[in-house]
Design a protein around this motif. Sequence first.
Motif, short mmCIF file in Angstrom:
data_model
loop_
_atom_site.label_atom_id
_atom_site.label_comp_id
_atom_site.label_asym_id
_atom_site.label_seq_id
_atom_site.Cartn_x
_atom_site.Cartn_y
_atom_site.Cartn_z
N CYS A 99 72.54 48.41 40.40
CA CYS A 99 72.49 48.04 38.99
C CYS A 99 72.84 46.58 38.76
CB CYS A 99 73.38 48.97 38.16
SG CYS A 99 72.73 50.65 38.15
N SER A 100 73.32 45.90 39.80
CA SER A 100 73.54 44.46 39.68
C SER A 100 72.21 43.71 39.75
CB SER A 100 74.47 43.97 40.80
OG SER A 100 75.74 44.54 40.64
N ASP A 101 71.22 44.32 40.36
CA ASP A 101 69.87 43.75 40.36
C ASP A 101 69.23 44.04 39.01
OD1 ASP A 101 69.95 42.73 42.97
OD2 ASP A 101 69.25 44.61 43.84
N SER A 102 68.29 43.22 38.63
CA SER A 102 67.65 43.36 37.32
C SER A 102 66.78 44.62 37.27
CB SER A 102 66.79 42.15 37.02
OG SER A 102 65.64 42.14 37.85
N PHE A 103 66.60 45.11 36.06
CA PHE A 103 65.69 46.24 35.88
C PHE A 103 64.26 45.81 36.22
CE2 PHE A 103 62.89 49.21 33.76
CZ PHE A 103 63.46 50.42 34.12
N ASP A 104 63.93 44.54 36.00
CA ASP A 104 62.60 44.04 36.36
C ASP A 104 62.34 44.19 37.85
OD1 ASP A 104 61.89 43.39 33.78
OD2 ASP A 104 62.43 41.27 33.98
N LEU A 105 63.35 43.93 38.69
CA LEU A 105 63.18 44.11 40.12
C LEU A 105 62.89 45.58 40.43
CD1 LEU A 105 65.10 42.59 43.03
CD2 LEU A 105 64.94 45.07 42.91
N TYR A 106 63.70 46.46 39.85
CA TYR A 106 63.51 47.90 40.05
C TYR A 106 62.13 48.34 39.54
CZ TYR A 106 64.07 52.92 39.29
OH TYR A 106 63.88 54.27 39.28
N ASN A 107 61.77 47.90 38.37
CA ASN A 107 60.47 48.25 37.80
C ASN A 107 59.34 47.76 38.69
OD1 ASN A 107 58.98 49.47 35.61
ND2 ASN A 107 58.36 47.39 35.07
N GLY A 108 59.49 46.59 39.27
CA GLY A 108 58.48 46.07 40.19
C GLY A 108 58.33 46.95 41.42
N LEU A 109 59.43 47.51 41.90
CA LEU A 109 59.36 48.43 43.04
C LEU A 109 58.50 49.64 42.69
CD1 LEU A 109 63.10 48.40 44.17
CD2 LEU A 109 61.17 47.30 45.34
N PHE A 110 58.52 50.02 41.43
CA PHE A 110 57.70 51.15 40.97
C PHE A 110 56.27 50.73 40.67
CE2 PHE A 110 56.05 53.67 37.39
CZ PHE A 110 55.97 54.90 38.02
N MET A 111 56.11 49.68 39.90
CA MET A 111 54.79 49.27 39.41
C MET A 111 53.86 48.81 40.53
SD MET A 111 54.65 49.76 36.15
CE MET A 111 53.21 48.81 35.73
N TYR A 112 54.40 48.16 41.54
CA TYR A 112 53.56 47.52 42.54
C TYR A 112 53.58 48.21 43.90
CZ TYR A 112 53.61 44.18 38.80
OH TYR A 112 53.50 43.59 37.57
N ASN A 113 54.05 49.44 43.92
CA ASN A 113 54.02 50.21 45.16
C ASN A 113 53.55 51.62 44.84
OD1 ASN A 113 54.49 51.62 47.54
ND2 ASN A 113 56.41 50.58 47.98
N LYS A 114 52.32 51.93 45.21
CA LYS A 114 51.75 53.24 44.87
C LYS A 114 52.52 54.40 45.49
CE LYS A 114 48.38 53.11 48.60
NZ LYS A 114 47.00 53.08 48.97
#
Length: 161
Positions: A99-114
Motif C-alpha cells: 500500500c506504500s506503492d501507488s494505486f496507479d502502479l497496482y492498477n497497471g499490474l492489472f490493466m496491462y497484464n492479461k
Amino acid sequence: MFGPESARDGWDGLPFVFDKVRVGDCPARRARAEAFLDIFAREGCRMVEMSCAEHDAHAAETQFLTHTVGRMLAMLELRSTPINTKGYETLLRLVDNTCSDSFDLYNGLFMYNKNSTELLNRLEWAMDSVKKKLFDGLHDVLRKQLFEGSPHAPNNASVRK
C-alpha cells in the motif's frame, strides 16, 4: 521487478528482467544494450533474461497477487496487537509494502497484464473453496449438536453426503 519500496535499501539481489527484442544484430546496438544492462548488474541486480510472455505470466503471480492480497488485507484495517505472531507481522509488513506503492502502479499490474484477470478468478475460487470447507465442517458439528441423541433425529445415513 522492484519498485520504490522493495528497492529502498538498494538493488542488490533484486531481479532485473529483460528481453532483447529490439537489439538486433548491429554491433553498436548490442554494445549499447550491454552497457545499459551492465549498469544494473554492477549495482547487484540479479539479471534475468526471459520473454515478455514469460515475464507477464510470472508477474501476475508474484506482483499482482502480492499487491492484491496486501490491498485486501488493508481493507480489514489490521493493527498490531500485544499477541502478534510472526505470520501476522508478515501480513502487516505486506500491507505496508504494497500500500506504500501507488494505486496507479497496482492498477497497471492489472490493466496491462492479461494474466491478472485469470489470477483474480483463481483467487476468488480459492477463497470460495476455503469458505466452503469451513462451512461444511460447521454444518457437520451443528448437525451432531442438534440431532445426536434426539428422538426426532433424522437417520445419520440420510443426512451425510
